[in-house]
Design a protein around this motif. Structure first.
Motif, PDB file in Angstrom:
ATOM      1  N   GLY A 199       6.800   1.233 -23.592  1.00  0.00           N
ATOM      2  CA  GLY A 199       8.019   0.493 -23.306  1.00  0.00           C
ATOM      3  C   GLY A 199       8.538   0.650 -21.893  1.00  0.00           C
ATOM      4  N   VAL A 200       8.044   1.650 -21.149  1.00  0.00           N
ATOM      5  CA  VAL A 200       8.513   1.851 -19.774  1.00  0.00           C
ATOM      6  C   VAL A 200       7.910   0.795 -18.854  1.00  0.00           C
ATOM      7  CG1 VAL A 200       8.515   3.445 -17.809  1.00  0.00           C
ATOM      8  CG2 VAL A 200       8.949   4.304 -20.113  1.00  0.00           C
ATOM      9  N   VAL A 201       6.620   0.509 -19.033  1.00  0.00           N
ATOM     10  CA  VAL A 201       5.985  -0.636 -18.379  1.00  0.00           C
ATOM     11  C   VAL A 201       5.184  -1.378 -19.441  1.00  0.00           C
ATOM     12  CG1 VAL A 201       5.823   0.415 -16.093  1.00  0.00           C
ATOM     13  CG2 VAL A 201       3.946   0.712 -17.701  1.00  0.00           C
ATOM     14  N   GLU A 202       4.918  -2.635 -19.183  1.00  0.00           N
ATOM     15  CA  GLU A 202       4.130  -3.416 -20.129  1.00  0.00           C
ATOM     16  C   GLU A 202       2.674  -2.969 -20.074  1.00  0.00           C
ATOM     17  OE1 GLU A 202       4.623  -7.570 -19.513  1.00  0.00           O
ATOM     18  OE2 GLU A 202       6.816  -7.492 -19.591  1.00  0.00           O
ATOM     19  N   THR A 203       2.022  -2.997 -21.218  1.00  0.00           N
ATOM     20  CA  THR A 203       0.638  -2.551 -21.306  1.00  0.00           C
ATOM     21  C   THR A 203      -0.267  -3.374 -20.397  1.00  0.00           C
ATOM     22  OG1 THR A 203       0.961  -1.768 -23.568  1.00  0.00           O
ATOM     23  CG2 THR A 203      -1.302  -2.202 -22.881  1.00  0.00           C
ATOM     24  N   GLU A 204      -0.022  -4.674 -20.305  1.00  0.00           N
ATOM     25  CA  GLU A 204      -0.841  -5.530 -19.446  1.00  0.00           C
ATOM     26  C   GLU A 204      -0.711  -5.113 -17.985  1.00  0.00           C
ATOM     27  OE1 GLU A 204      -1.550 -10.304 -18.478  1.00  0.00           O
ATOM     28  OE2 GLU A 204       0.045  -9.656 -19.855  1.00  0.00           O
ATOM     29  N   PHE A 205       0.522  -4.803 -17.567  1.00  0.00           N
ATOM     30  CA  PHE A 205       0.761  -4.325 -16.202  1.00  0.00           C
ATOM     31  C   PHE A 205      -0.014  -3.033 -15.962  1.00  0.00           C
ATOM     32  CE2 PHE A 205       2.911  -1.419 -13.370  1.00  0.00           C
ATOM     33  CZ  PHE A 205       3.271  -2.187 -12.274  1.00  0.00           C
ATOM     34  N   ALA A 206       0.105  -2.087 -16.899  1.00  0.00           N
ATOM     35  CA  ALA A 206      -0.529  -0.780 -16.723  1.00  0.00           C
ATOM     36  C   ALA A 206      -2.048  -0.900 -16.693  1.00  0.00           C
ATOM     37  CB  ALA A 206      -0.089   0.164 -17.838  1.00  0.00           C
ATOM     38  N   ASN A 207      -2.613  -1.699 -17.587  1.00  0.00           N
ATOM     39  CA  ASN A 207      -4.069  -1.831 -17.635  1.00  0.00           C
ATOM     40  C   ASN A 207      -4.623  -2.436 -16.348  1.00  0.00           C
ATOM     41  OD1 ASN A 207      -4.660  -0.690 -20.161  1.00  0.00           O
ATOM     42  ND2 ASN A 207      -4.140  -2.581 -21.233  1.00  0.00           N
ATOM     43  N   LEU A 208      -3.943  -3.449 -15.815  1.00  0.00           N
ATOM     44  CA  LEU A 208      -4.405  -4.052 -14.564  1.00  0.00           C
ATOM     45  C   LEU A 208      -4.228  -3.077 -13.405  1.00  0.00           C
ATOM     46  CD1 LEU A 208      -5.602  -6.481 -13.159  1.00  0.00           C
ATOM     47  CD2 LEU A 208      -3.296  -7.439 -12.920  1.00  0.00           C
ATOM     48  N   PHE A 209      -3.158  -2.286 -13.446  1.00  0.00           N
ATOM     49  CA  PHE A 209      -2.950  -1.275 -12.410  1.00  0.00           C
ATOM     50  C   PHE A 209      -4.103  -0.265 -12.421  1.00  0.00           C
ATOM     51  CE2 PHE A 209      -1.348   2.530 -10.439  1.00  0.00           C
ATOM     52  CZ  PHE A 209      -0.547   2.063  -9.408  1.00  0.00           C
ATOM     53  N   VAL A 210      -4.506   0.167 -13.609  1.00  0.00           N
ATOM     54  CA  VAL A 210      -5.625   1.107 -13.729  1.00  0.00           C
ATOM     55  C   VAL A 210      -6.895   0.500 -13.137  1.00  0.00           C
ATOM     56  CG1 VAL A 210      -7.107   2.381 -15.324  1.00  0.00           C
ATOM     57  CG2 VAL A 210      -4.653   2.235 -15.761  1.00  0.00           C
ATOM     58  N   GLU A 211      -7.163  -0.760 -13.477  1.00  0.00           N
ATOM     59  CA  GLU A 211      -8.364  -1.414 -12.970  1.00  0.00           C
ATOM     60  C   GLU A 211      -8.345  -1.489 -11.447  1.00  0.00           C
ATOM     61  OE1 GLU A 211     -10.896  -2.083 -14.831  1.00  0.00           O
ATOM     62  OE2 GLU A 211      -9.817  -1.497 -16.650  1.00  0.00           O
ATOM     63  N   ASP A 212      -7.187  -1.805 -10.873  1.00  0.00           N
ATOM     64  CA  ASP A 212      -7.088  -1.910  -9.415  1.00  0.00           C
ATOM     65  C   ASP A 212      -7.240  -0.547  -8.745  1.00  0.00           C
ATOM     66  OD1 ASP A 212      -6.787  -4.625  -9.543  1.00  0.00           O
ATOM     67  OD2 ASP A 212      -4.615  -4.627  -9.217  1.00  0.00           O
ATOM     68  N   LEU A 213      -6.613   0.481  -9.317  1.00  0.00           N
ATOM     69  CA  LEU A 213      -6.727   1.823  -8.748  1.00  0.00           C
ATOM     70  C   LEU A 213      -8.181   2.279  -8.757  1.00  0.00           C
ATOM     71  CD1 LEU A 213      -5.346   4.401  -7.653  1.00  0.00           C
ATOM     72  CD2 LEU A 213      -5.040   5.135 -10.042  1.00  0.00           C
ATOM     73  N   TYR A 214      -8.845   2.086  -9.880  1.00  0.00           N
ATOM     74  CA  TYR A 214     -10.256   2.465  -9.991  1.00  0.00           C
ATOM     75  C   TYR A 214     -11.116   1.672  -9.010  1.00  0.00           C
ATOM     76  CZ  TYR A 214     -14.998   2.600 -11.918  1.00  0.00           C
ATOM     77  OH  TYR A 214     -16.357   2.711 -12.063  1.00  0.00           O
ATOM     78  N   SER A 215     -10.908   0.364  -8.959  1.00  0.00           N
ATOM     79  CA  SER A 215     -11.730  -0.483  -8.090  1.00  0.00           C
ATOM     80  C   SER A 215     -11.571  -0.096  -6.624  1.00  0.00           C
ATOM     81  CB  SER A 215     -11.359  -1.959  -8.284  1.00  0.00           C
ATOM     82  OG  SER A 215     -11.649  -2.380  -9.597  1.00  0.00           O
ATOM     83  N   CYS A 216     -10.335   0.185  -6.208  1.00  0.00           N
ATOM     84  CA  CYS A 216     -10.094   0.556  -4.808  1.00  0.00           C
ATOM     85  C   CYS A 216     -10.787   1.871  -4.456  1.00  0.00           C
ATOM     86  CB  CYS A 216      -8.598   0.665  -4.540  1.00  0.00           C
ATOM     87  SG  CYS A 216      -7.725  -0.914  -4.530  1.00  0.00           S
ATOM     88  N   LEU A 217     -10.676   2.861  -5.337  1.00  0.00           N
ATOM     89  CA  LEU A 217     -11.290   4.162  -5.071  1.00  0.00           C
ATOM     90  C   LEU A 217     -12.812   4.070  -5.109  1.00  0.00           C
ATOM     91  CD1 LEU A 217      -8.881   6.405  -7.175  1.00  0.00           C
ATOM     92  CD2 LEU A 217      -9.019   6.303  -4.676  1.00  0.00           C
ATOM     93  N   GLU A 218     -13.333   3.360  -6.094  1.00  0.00           N
ATOM     94  CA  GLU A 218     -14.785   3.209  -6.189  1.00  0.00           C
ATOM     95  C   GLU A 218     -15.326   2.407  -5.006  1.00  0.00           C
ATOM     96  OE1 GLU A 218     -17.909   2.046  -9.687  1.00  0.00           O
ATOM     97  OE2 GLU A 218     -16.458   0.511  -9.094  1.00  0.00           O
ATOM     98  N   ARG A 219     -14.588   1.368  -4.624  1.00  0.00           N
ATOM     99  CA  ARG A 219     -15.029   0.538  -3.503  1.00  0.00           C
ATOM    100  C   ARG A 219     -15.073   1.353  -2.209  1.00  0.00           C
ATOM    101  NH1 ARG A 219     -12.807  -3.947  -5.206  1.00  0.00           N
ATOM    102  NH2 ARG A 219     -10.743  -3.373  -4.460  1.00  0.00           N
ATOM    103  N   TYR A 220     -14.061   2.201  -2.018  1.00  0.00           N
ATOM    104  CA  TYR A 220     -14.079   3.036  -0.815  1.00  0.00           C
ATOM    105  C   TYR A 220     -15.286   3.972  -0.841  1.00  0.00           C
ATOM    106  CZ  TYR A 220     -12.802   6.013   3.028  1.00  0.00           C
ATOM    107  OH  TYR A 220     -12.838   6.693   4.224  1.00  0.00           O
ATOM    108  N   GLY A 221     -15.584   4.524  -2.016  1.00  0.00           N
ATOM    109  CA  GLY A 221     -16.739   5.410  -2.124  1.00  0.00           C
ATOM    110  C   GLY A 221     -18.042   4.718  -1.793  1.00  0.00           C
ATOM    111  N   GLY A 222     -18.104   3.394  -2.029  1.00  0.00           N
ATOM    112  CA  GLY A 222     -19.338   2.662  -1.777  1.00  0.00           C
ATOM    113  C   GLY A 222     -19.393   1.953  -0.443  1.00  0.00           C
TER     114      GLY A 222
END
Length: 506
Positions: free
Chosen positions: A469-492
């Motif tokens: 209820g603090v943030v919407e699940t859709e918001f949180a899930n997309l945030f997770v995907e973006d955080l992961y993608s940015c970190l993985e992309r930098y690693g590659g």
């Protein structure tokens, strides 16, 4: 002669901060999960090895595992030495569901940990509040061992200390020797001497408080609202605190390969900042590109600080502060002002210029954290905790207040692998190949919480958590995907390429 139930000492101020929220049902535990590559052994042998190792740790390594909390609902709770402990009350094993992919298993594990983070302890006055759950996968030669502990007994570093001891004992003859000493099939341990419990944080750290800080903090907490200055607009931290629903949290996890983790750490060294600061900087840009300035002109981020480097143990106490269980934590908050957020929100023309925005934001929070650590024992609210007479009442009064942070990043660091292990199949010794931790979810939390853990020269894991209820699940899930993608992309590729989500509808 068996030990009688004995009072050891009162809980310190920060320990009461933790225990009071437990007794109110707002928080249950912190869980440190390590993946162990298994030696060649049957399922029965693996379980028995773990049981014997835990027995040795309880008896010789971590005295906090023999302790209960008496009067947790009162204003003066006490740590008590328990006369006995039944290992069957603390050890559990779950067989891995066959046929799952790595991502499917991670998703199922997160659902299990969400349940465990909300799972209440039995009577903490008569049963020490900790458990070890083994998620066993003998087919692929590994097991995830989840050590859950009441936060008044231990912090995130305590979880690493437990696993460090466990790995050490599993690879020695100590567990087998201790098993023979107490009886191979003994599950009930009977104690004859009280444990030597680590002193409270207030006893071990020399906090100094100035009169202006003391009076200002007291006035802010206790002064009548009609006499205080009108509050200025603060950073964006979402809706105000709602303590209900209790313990309803959501977890996601992702992992960076050793190669990508090494590249990320190399980038941090090149920019003279820590990994924690980098993740804060990246999250600022991610948040800035989700909220327009009219909604969020500034943000506040929070980071825990381990107080173990600042411990002054008594000369007559043999205390390995990095290998003990205790609650030794402070925190620091930093505000990204409108100018910094505006800079992060604007997408640059090139990847290199856009990356600079992340590194600038990381450098700013890193400098602030470094300055705070240099004076962390001075004018710290931890030095005033003795002035709170009723922590249960304090927690109830948090309802309706503004959250402290937009997000939190907590980094417990890496753990030694005790050797390099293959990704699957049996090994000659027990080795650790993965490390992360989760915490109970509470309505006072920031919008997004990120916990970082890793294995030295190995994999790095990120837990992303949010309260229902603090943030919407859709918001949180997309945030997770973006955080992961940015970190993985930098690693590659060496670039974050932070996406712009300003026009995304959640």
């Amino acid at each position: 002669m068996a030990l009688q139930r004995t009072v050891l000492r009162p809980l310190g101020g920060y320990e009461q901060y933790s225990s009071s929220r437990h007794s109110l049902g707002l928080y249950e535990n912190v869980i440190t999960v390590c993946r162990y590559a298994l030696p060649s052994a049957t399922e029965t042998q693996v379980k028995e090895s773990i049981r014997n190792a835990v027995r040795a740790i309880v008896l010789e390594k971590l005295p906090a595992l023999r302790v209960g909390i008496d009067g947790e609902d009162s204003k003066r709770p006490m740590f008590v030495a328990l006369p006995s402990l039944d290992l069957d009350d603390h050890l559990e094993c779950v067989a891995r569901v066959p046929g799952l992919s790595a991502s499917e298993y991670d998703e199922l594990l997160m659902r299990n940990l969400e349940y465990e983070n909300a799972r209440p302890w039995p009577d903490v006055g008569t049963r020490s509040p900790w458990r070890l759950i083994t998620y066993l996968n003998t087919t692929d030669g590994w097991a995830d061992l989840a050590f859950a502990v009441h936060h008044a007994l231990g912090d995130g570093k305590s979880g690493l200390a437990f696993h460090s001891h466990l790995l050490e004992v599993l690879n020695s003859n100590g567990a087998a020797d201790k098993s023979e000493e107490v009886g191979e099939n003994e599950t009930v341990l009977v104690f004859t001497e009280p444990p030597k419990l680590t002193p409270s944080q207030e006893e071990l750290v020399k906090f100094t408080v100035s009169w202006p800080f003391f009076l200002g903090t007291l006035w802010k907490e206790l002064g009548p609202s009609w006499l205080q200055s009108a509050p200025v607009a603060g950073p964006y931290t979402g809706s105000r605190i709602n303590l209900e629903p209790k313990l309803k949290g959501h977890l996601r996890v992702f992992h960076l390969t050793p190669k990508h983790a090494a590249a990320l750490l190399s980038g941090c060294r090149a920019h003279s900042i820590t990994l924690t600061a980098l993740v804060h900087g990246l999250m600022m840009v991610l948040f800035a590109r989700r909220f327009p300035s009219k909604v969020a002109s500034s943000f506040s981020c929070v980071m825990p600080i381990s107080m173990r480097p600042f411990i002054h143990a008594p000369a007559d106490m043999a205390l390995d502060i990095h290998r003990c269980m205790a609650n030794l934590v402070s925190s620091h908050s930093y505000q990204y002002d409108a100018e910094a957020v505006s800079d992060g929100r604007a997408v640059a023309e090139t990847d290199a210029e856009d990356d600079d925005k992340v590194w600038r934001a990381a450098a700013a929070v890193g400098a602030s954290l470094k300055a705070r650590i240099a004076h962390v024992t001075e004018d710290n609210v931890l030095g005033l905790m003795a002035w709170v007479s009723d922590w249960h009442d304090w927690w109830r009064k948090q309802e309706g207040k503004a959250r402290e942070g937009t997000w939190i990043v907590s980094n417990t660091g890496s753990i030694s692998t005790a050797g390099t292990a293959p990704t699957s199949g049996p090994t000659a010794k027990w080795t650790i190949t993965r490390n992360f931790y989760t915490q109970s979810s509470q309505g006072k939390d920031s919008l997004i919480n990120v916990n970082i853990g890793g294995v030295r020269r190995g994999e790095m894991s990120f837990i992303v958590a949010w309260h229902h209820g603090v943030v919407e699940t859709e918001f949180a899930n997309l945030f997770v995907e973006d955080l992961y993608s940015c970190l993985e992309r930098y690693g590659g590729t060496g670039h974050f390429s932070v996406p712009n989500r300003l026009h995304t509808t959640y």
